[in-house]
Structures are given as C-alpha cells and as structure tokens.
Design an enzyme around this catalytic site. Structure first.
Site, PDB file in Angstrom:
ATOM      1  N   GLY A 197      22.909 -11.412  37.433  1.00  0.00           N
ATOM      2  CA  GLY A 197      22.028 -10.807  36.432  1.00  0.00           C
ATOM      3  C   GLY A 197      20.616 -11.130  36.867  1.00  0.00           C
ATOM      4  N   HIS A 198      19.943 -10.179  37.494  1.00  0.00           N
ATOM      5  CA  HIS A 198      18.615 -10.426  38.051  1.00  0.00           C
ATOM      6  C   HIS A 198      17.587  -9.686  37.200  1.00  0.00           C
ATOM      7  CE1 HIS A 198      20.486 -11.384  42.254  1.00  0.00           C
ATOM      8  NE2 HIS A 198      20.904 -12.181  41.292  1.00  0.00           N
ATOM      9  N   THR A 199      16.705 -10.463  36.580  1.00  0.00           N
ATOM     10  CA  THR A 199      15.759  -9.884  35.629  1.00  0.00           C
ATOM     11  C   THR A 199      14.423  -9.610  36.306  1.00  0.00           C
ATOM     12  OG1 THR A 199      16.792 -11.355  34.028  1.00  0.00           O
ATOM     13  CG2 THR A 199      14.780 -10.216  33.319  1.00  0.00           C
ATOM     14  N   ARG A 258      43.998  -9.885  52.185  1.00  0.00           N
ATOM     15  CA  ARG A 258      44.162  -8.650  52.984  1.00  0.00           C
ATOM     16  C   ARG A 258      44.943  -7.561  52.256  1.00  0.00           C
ATOM     17  NH1 ARG A 258      46.175 -12.240  57.770  1.00  0.00           N
ATOM     18  NH2 ARG A 258      47.039 -13.170  55.894  1.00  0.00           N
ATOM     19  N   GLY A 288      22.167 -20.767  40.345  1.00  0.00           N
ATOM     20  CA  GLY A 288      21.907 -19.381  39.950  1.00  0.00           C
ATOM     21  C   GLY A 288      20.807 -19.298  38.903  1.00  0.00           C
ATOM     22  N   ASP A 289      20.367 -18.068  38.627  1.00  0.00           N
ATOM     23  CA  ASP A 289      19.341 -17.807  37.604  1.00  0.00           C
ATOM     24  C   ASP A 289      18.023 -18.513  37.877  1.00  0.00           C
ATOM     25  OD1 ASP A 289      21.302 -16.325  36.309  1.00  0.00           O
ATOM     26  OD2 ASP A 289      21.949 -18.037  35.101  1.00  0.00           O
ATOM     27  N   GLN A 332      23.693 -15.508  42.726  1.00  0.00           N
ATOM     28  CA  GLN A 332      24.143 -16.873  42.395  1.00  0.00           C
ATOM     29  C   GLN A 332      23.237 -17.896  43.113  1.00  0.00           C
ATOM     30  OE1 GLN A 332      27.041 -14.519  43.363  1.00  0.00           O
ATOM     31  NE2 GLN A 332      26.519 -13.934  41.306  1.00  0.00           N
ATOM     32  N   GLY A 391      15.513 -17.201  39.205  1.00  0.00           N
ATOM     33  CA  GLY A 391      14.395 -16.239  39.167  1.00  0.00           C
ATOM     34  C   GLY A 391      14.342 -15.417  40.452  1.00  0.00           C
ATOM     35  N   LYS A 392      15.523 -15.230  41.067  1.00  0.00           N
ATOM     36  CA  LYS A 392      15.577 -14.474  42.324  1.00  0.00           C
ATOM     37  C   LYS A 392      15.081 -13.046  42.130  1.00  0.00           C
ATOM     38  CE  LYS A 392      19.960 -15.393  42.556  1.00  0.00           C
ATOM     39  NZ  LYS A 392      20.044 -16.351  41.427  1.00  0.00           N
ATOM     40  N   GLY A 434      24.971 -13.619  28.238  1.00  0.00           N
ATOM     41  CA  GLY A 434      24.259 -14.065  27.036  1.00  0.00           C
ATOM     42  C   GLY A 434      24.565 -15.508  26.651  1.00  0.00           C
ATOM     43  N   LEU A 451       7.310 -22.522  36.352  1.00  0.00           N
ATOM     44  CA  LEU A 451       6.478 -23.716  36.195  1.00  0.00           C
ATOM     45  C   LEU A 451       5.890 -23.742  34.779  1.00  0.00           C
ATOM     46  CD1 LEU A 451       5.228 -26.153  37.767  1.00  0.00           C
ATOM     47  CD2 LEU A 451       3.189 -24.728  38.040  1.00  0.00           C
TER      48      LEU A 451
HETATM   49  P1  GDP Z   1      18.079 -14.617  38.763  1.00  0.00           P
HETATM   50  O1  GDP Z   1      19.507 -14.440  38.432  1.00  0.00           O
HETATM   51  O2  GDP Z   1      17.855 -15.698  39.761  1.00  0.00           O
HETATM   52  O3  GDP Z   1      17.395 -13.331  39.153  1.00  0.00           O
HETATM   53  O4  GDP Z   1      17.369 -15.121  37.425  1.00  0.00           O
HETATM   54  P2  GDP Z   1      17.603 -14.511  35.945  1.00  0.00           P
HETATM   55  O5  GDP Z   1      16.941 -13.202  35.852  1.00  0.00           O
HETATM   56  O6  GDP Z   1      19.022 -14.596  35.566  1.00  0.00           O
HETATM   57  O7  GDP Z   1      16.885 -15.599  35.075  1.00  0.00           O
HETATM   58  C1  GDP Z   1      15.534 -15.911  35.251  1.00  0.00           C
HETATM   59  C2  GDP Z   1      14.810 -15.664  33.924  1.00  0.00           C
HETATM   60  O8  GDP Z   1      13.539 -16.264  33.978  1.00  0.00           O
HETATM   61  C3  GDP Z   1      14.553 -14.184  33.646  1.00  0.00           C
HETATM   62  O9  GDP Z   1      14.587 -13.979  32.263  1.00  0.00           O
HETATM   63  C4  GDP Z   1      13.131 -13.973  34.174  1.00  0.00           C
HETATM   64  O10 GDP Z   1      12.443 -12.927  33.513  1.00  0.00           O
HETATM   65  C5  GDP Z   1      12.523 -15.296  33.855  1.00  0.00           C
HETATM   66  N1  GDP Z   1      11.457 -15.728  34.783  1.00  0.00           N
HETATM   67  C6  GDP Z   1      11.373 -15.558  36.115  1.00  0.00           C
HETATM   68  N2  GDP Z   1      10.287 -16.181  36.597  1.00  0.00           N
HETATM   69  C7  GDP Z   1       9.676 -16.746  35.538  1.00  0.00           C
HETATM   70  C8  GDP Z   1       8.522 -17.562  35.392  1.00  0.00           C
HETATM   71  O11 GDP Z   1       7.831 -17.912  36.333  1.00  0.00           O
HETATM   72  N3  GDP Z   1       8.211 -17.976  34.115  1.00  0.00           N
HETATM   73  C9  GDP Z   1       8.962 -17.641  33.041  1.00  0.00           C
HETATM   74  N4  GDP Z   1       8.587 -18.096  31.845  1.00  0.00           N
HETATM   75  N5  GDP Z   1      10.063 -16.887  33.143  1.00  0.00           N
HETATM   76  C10 GDP Z   1      10.418 -16.459  34.380  1.00  0.00           C
HETATM   77  P1  IMO Z   2      22.720 -14.795  39.361  1.00  0.00           P
HETATM   78  O1  IMO Z   2      22.778 -13.933  40.590  1.00  0.00           O
HETATM   79  C1  IMO Z   2      24.414 -18.147  37.173  1.00  0.00           C
HETATM   80  C2  IMO Z   2      28.723 -18.732  37.515  1.00  0.00           C
HETATM   81  C3  IMO Z   2      29.582 -18.493  36.295  1.00  0.00           C
HETATM   82  C4  IMO Z   2      30.697 -19.480  36.565  1.00  0.00           C
HETATM   83  C5  IMO Z   2      30.871 -19.388  38.081  1.00  0.00           C
HETATM   84  C6  IMO Z   2      31.977 -18.443  38.529  1.00  0.00           C
HETATM   85  O2  IMO Z   2      22.214 -14.104  38.165  1.00  0.00           O
HETATM   86  O3  IMO Z   2      22.020 -16.077  39.653  1.00  0.00           O
HETATM   87  P2  IMO Z   2      32.199 -15.786  38.621  1.00  0.00           P
HETATM   88  O4  IMO Z   2      32.106 -14.766  37.528  1.00  0.00           O
HETATM   89  O5  IMO Z   2      31.214 -15.594  39.713  1.00  0.00           O
HETATM   90  O6  IMO Z   2      33.593 -15.979  39.135  1.00  0.00           O
HETATM   91  O7  IMO Z   2      31.832 -17.187  37.884  1.00  0.00           O
HETATM   92  O8  IMO Z   2      29.628 -18.933  38.586  1.00  0.00           O
HETATM   93  N1  IMO Z   2      27.857 -17.590  37.893  1.00  0.00           N
HETATM   94  C7  IMO Z   2      26.534 -17.570  37.727  1.00  0.00           C
HETATM   95  N2  IMO Z   2      25.713 -18.465  37.145  1.00  0.00           N
HETATM   96  N3  IMO Z   2      23.907 -17.033  37.745  1.00  0.00           N
HETATM   97  C8  IMO Z   2      24.726 -16.145  38.341  1.00  0.00           C
HETATM   98  O9  IMO Z   2      24.261 -15.081  39.046  1.00  0.00           O
HETATM   99  C9  IMO Z   2      26.109 -16.373  38.314  1.00  0.00           C
HETATM  100  N4  IMO Z   2      27.178 -15.689  38.784  1.00  0.00           N
HETATM  101  C10 IMO Z   2      28.244 -16.456  38.530  1.00  0.00           C
HETATM  102  O10 IMO Z   2      28.897 -18.782  35.104  1.00  0.00           O
HETATM  103  O11 IMO Z   2      30.255 -20.783  36.281  1.00  0.00           O
HETATM  104 MG    MG Z   3      20.744 -14.403  36.776  1.00  0.00          MG
END
Ligand code: GDP
Ligand code: IMO
Ligand code: MG
Length: 429
Positions: free
Chosen positions: A47-49, A149, A19-20, A228, A22-23, A306, A336
């Site tokens: 949490g998609h930023t 169910r 997860g996270d 995720q 940068g989707k 956070g 990168l």
């Molecule tokens: P997601 O859950 O996959 O959408 O990713 P998140 O938003 O949780 O976390 C990705 C973080 O990296 C966010 O704060 C984005 O603004 C940041 N981000 C995305 N692409 C880049 C990148 O190419 N460079 C940097 N420095 N930050 C990035």
């Molecule tokens: P995005 O879409 C990163 C992690 C939680 C925990 C596990 C189970 O922003 O990439 P849950 O609340 O889903 O039952 O938690 O999955 N987790 C994530 N980690 N990015 C996420 O979403 C996540 N959504 C859940 O931290 O380890």
């Molecule tokens: Mg995220």
C-alpha cells in the site's frame, strides 16, 4: 569479454524496516527524474501512498511512478499480479484523471494471484496456531504455487487455446487444498471470476527485462520500486513473520530480469521511528501510551488493511543490517515531522542478549523476542520541520538526530521527508 556498461542509470528504492516506510512518497519524488519505474516483487499486499496536490492515491499493484504523466511503469517477473485488482486500480486512476493507458507493462513471467489464493491465504491464517497476520491478499499461496512449479503465469493466460484448462486445473487443486484446511471449497470462486479481464492482458504483457535493458542501453533512467521492507524479506527478515518474496535489493535484479551489475544506486527508505503491522517481533516497541501518541501523530494505520500499526523508537540495529543486506548507497529518512512535538527521542544503538550487547541483527525469532534494546536519548526540537526545504532550515536538534542516525547506520542521508506532500522534502545530496 565483459559486457559494456550501460550509459543509463538504475536505482533501487527499498524499504529498510517492516514496510510502510514511505516508499511511495520517495518513489514519487525520485520518479520526476527517471523514465521508467518498475515494481520487482510483492503484489497487492503493498500500500504505497502518494499525495499529489490535495489528492491522495494509494497504489497497491501499480508502481507509484504512475502519477507522473508519460513515465513508463512496469511490473516485473518477481511480482505476483492480481489481475482484477490491477485493472480495478487502472480504471480508478483513469477516472481520477491519471492516464495509465499505453504506458503500463506486465511481465509475461509474472505469476497470477487468483481469487482462490486469497481464500487460501485467509483459510491458512484461520487454522494456523501462530498467525502471521497477513494482508489476506493471497501473496503467500501465490508464491507457494510459483515455487512448487504449479503456478499460472501471465504468459499462460495469453494462450487462448490452453488457458481455460490451466485455470480449471488450478481451481481444482485449490478446492482440494481448501478442503484440506477445513474451509468451504466453494470459496475458490467461479471460473469466470478467475478468468476476468483476460481480453485486456495482451495490451499490457511485455518482456520487462528486455525493456529495461534497452532503456538502460539508450541512456534512460530506471527506478526499481520495492514493496514491503528488509525485515519482511523471506530470507533476511524476521522469519516466519515475513512476506513471501525477496524484498531486498538483490530481489530487484532477479525480479525484473537484469543483472546485479546493471544497478548503480540503492536508496533505502527509513522512517524516523519504527512501525510494524501484522505479527512478529518489534524490539523497540513503545509502551502503550507512547504507542498511541505516535500512531496518532503519524497516522499509522495500514494503507492496505486499515489495521493500526505498532510503533517504536528508531532501531539502528535493523537499519544498519538493511544497509549491509541491500548494499545501500544512501538513505531517505521519512516522517521526521512526526517527531516534532516529542520532548525526548530515543535511538536503539544495540541489543542486549544473554548478558552482552550486540549490533548484529539476530537471525531467529526466539532471540529477537529476548533482545533488550540499548537506547541513547537525544533532546527533541519542539518546532515544526514541515516547512524545511534544506538541512540548514532544520532546528539544530533535528540535525543532530539525523547526524546520529547517519553515523549509526553508516550510510549517507540523501533525502529527508517532512510531510506527505511532494514538495515537503529535503534533497540532502
Ligand atoms: P509505503 O508502503 O512505504 O509506501 O508507505 P505507506 O504509504 O504505507 O505509509 C506511509 C504513510 O506516511 C503514508 O500515509 C504517507 O502519506 C505518509 N508519509 C510519507 N512521508 C511522510 C512524511 O515525511 N511525513 C508525514 N507526516 N507523513 C508521511
Ligand atoms: P508496503 O509495500 C507493511 C506484512 C503483513 C504481514 C506480513 C505477511 O506497503 O510497505 P503478506 O500479506 O505479505 O503475506 O503478509 O507482511 N506486510 C506489510 N507490512 N507494509 C507492507 O507493504 C506489507 N506487506 C505485507 O502485515 O505481517
Ligand atoms: Mg505501505
């Protein structure tokens, strides 16, 4: 007789690590070229930023494509919907000048996350001997109810003569379960809390599968946004340290109600290093000093909770596995630029387990806890990549790093992200 192939295009965007990746950023970039964006699983644990100009948006429940005016945004049956969170996000977007009104649809088949699911999520974590470290958004308990169910779907909440009874029964069951967990039964919240915003549901409820099918037959372009990542998939991830849905590309067809043959492309989002938030194995985890350094460089703190994310080297074993599980047609490498100042960069090329080296991703946590990554070390590049807009703009060592990633993962790189802004992107193919 086979069904005629649609003239539209359907692309899945899926996370390839924990997860996270940068989707949100990648979806925002790709959304410029599509008509419809749909989430297919997960809920407000995501949490998609997305950065637009100097504004930062963090989308939890609403698809990241919403920031492009006039795109249709859908939430499929595979999503679990926290109705209060959804409308809270909807209203905040409206206040900030984004107009979601009239262009968001939610599947009548999607299951509802009630306040009691969040209470159950937290209570279960409290008593668990081995904690998952969930986001506390009620995701596990909501999917539990769905699979058992006894869940409540958006469609149930549309039935004025039945919904009160259905929600009351769900609350009653939740009280019993909370008591069973040794928690205060009143944490379920009131019936009024659980039935908030119902008058706004009819305007957004829709048949998502049908809408997408019609769009594809009309030659429209559809993007399916995963939440995720592959290693958090309930089947293919590091079980039990996973989320409760199928995050992988197979879940996309199921989660919006189309067939797998309707999907044309699967783009895997891959961070240039690795992070994980919550508990469970992370084979390439950094030593504490490097962990701190990269966390600061990459601002690696959870967009939903956070919490500090654990950081590590790029793990080609996980991403190669993601290539197979998702049937990736391309990868988008993000962040990168975060590696710009590192003197040396490592890539895990395999895992040593019980004396021999493998490239297979082990199925179970006991083995994942034992593996020792085998690393290859590449030289850093020492100059900013943030202004690069083509592969040719990148320093030779950064290109060499990407070439090695591509080779190990066996999937072509189609995009490289070099900063948070929309413009900070290289379209490689
Ligand atoms: P997601 O859950 O996959 O959408 O990713 P998140 O938003 O949780 O976390 C990705 C973080 O990296 C966010 O704060 C984005 O603004 C940041 N981000 C995305 N692409 C880049 C990148 O190419 N460079 C940097 N420095 N930050 C990035
Ligand atoms: P995005 O879409 C990163 C992690 C939680 C925990 C596990 C189970 O922003 O990439 P849950 O609340 O889903 O039952 O938690 O999955 N987790 C994530 N980690 N990015 C996420 O979403 C996540 N959504 C859940 O931290 O380890
Ligand atoms: Mg995220």
């Amino acid at each position: 007789m086979s069904r005629a192939r649609h003239p539209g295009s359907c692309t899945v965007v899926v996370g390839c690590q924990w997860g996270d990746e940068g989707k949100g950023k990648v979806v925002d970039v790709l959304a410029q070229d599509v008509d419809v964006i749909a989430r297919y699983q997960g809920g407000a644990n995501a949490g998609h930023t997305v950065h637009v100009g100097d504004q930062e948006f963090i989308l939890h429940q609403i698809p990241s494509g919403v920031l492009h005016p006039e795109k249709r945004c859908l939430l499929g049956n595979g999503v679990v919907l926290d109705v209060a969170q959804f409308f809270g996000e909807f209203d905040k977007l409206t206040e900030r000048g984004v107009e979601p009104e009239g262009r968001i649809g939610v599947s009548e088949r999607a299951h509802v996350v009630f306040p009691f699911h969040k209470a159950l999520d937290k209570a279960a974590e409290q008593v668990a001997s081995s904690k998952i470290g969930t986001t506390g958004r009620g995701i596990g308990p909501a999917y539990e109810d769905k699979t058992a169910r006894r869940g409540v779907r958006i469609g149930d909440l549309l039935l004025e003569d039945r919904r009160r009874d259905v929600v009351e029964a769900a609350l009653e069951r939740a009280r019993e379960r909370l008591e069973h967990l040794g928690a205060d039964a009143e944490l379920t919240g009131s019936l009024a809390d659980s039935m908030a915003f119902l008058e706004r549901l009819p305007a957004i409820a829709t048949d998502v599968g049908d809408e997408i099918d019609v769009a594809l037959r009309d030659g429209k372009r559809v993007l399916l946004e995963g939440a995720q990542g592959t290693a958090l998939d309930v089947d293919h991830g590091t079980y039990p340290f996973v989320t409760s849905s199928n995050t992988t590309a197979g879940g996309a067809a199921v989660g919006v109600g189309i067939g797998p043959t309707a999907i044309d492309q699967v783009v895997g989002v891959v961070k240039a290093y690795t992070t994980r938030v919550g508990n469970g194995p992370l084979p390439t985890a950094f030593e504490p000093e490097m962990d701190e350094r990269v966390r600061t460089l990459g601002a690696e703190f959870g967009a939903t909770t956070g919490r500090p994310r654990r950081c590590g080297w790029f793990d080609s074993v996980v991403v190669r596995y993601a290539g197979r599980v998702n049937g990736l047609t391309g990868i988008a490498v993000t962040k990168l630029d975060v590696l710009d100042t590192l003197e040396e960069i490592r890539i895990a090329t395999g895992y040593r387990l019980r004396g021999s080296v493998h490239r297979r991703f082990p199925a179970g946590v006991p083995d994942l806890d034992l593996v020792e990554p085998v690393y290859e070390t590449l030289p850093g590049w020492g100059v900013p990549t943030t202004e690069a807009r083509s592969l040719a703009d990148l320093p030779a060592n950064a290109r060499a790093y990407l070439d090695r990633v591509e080779e190990l993962v066996e999937t072509p790189i189609v995009m490289v992200s070099v900063g948070t802004r929309r413009s900070q992107v290289i379209r490689a193919a």
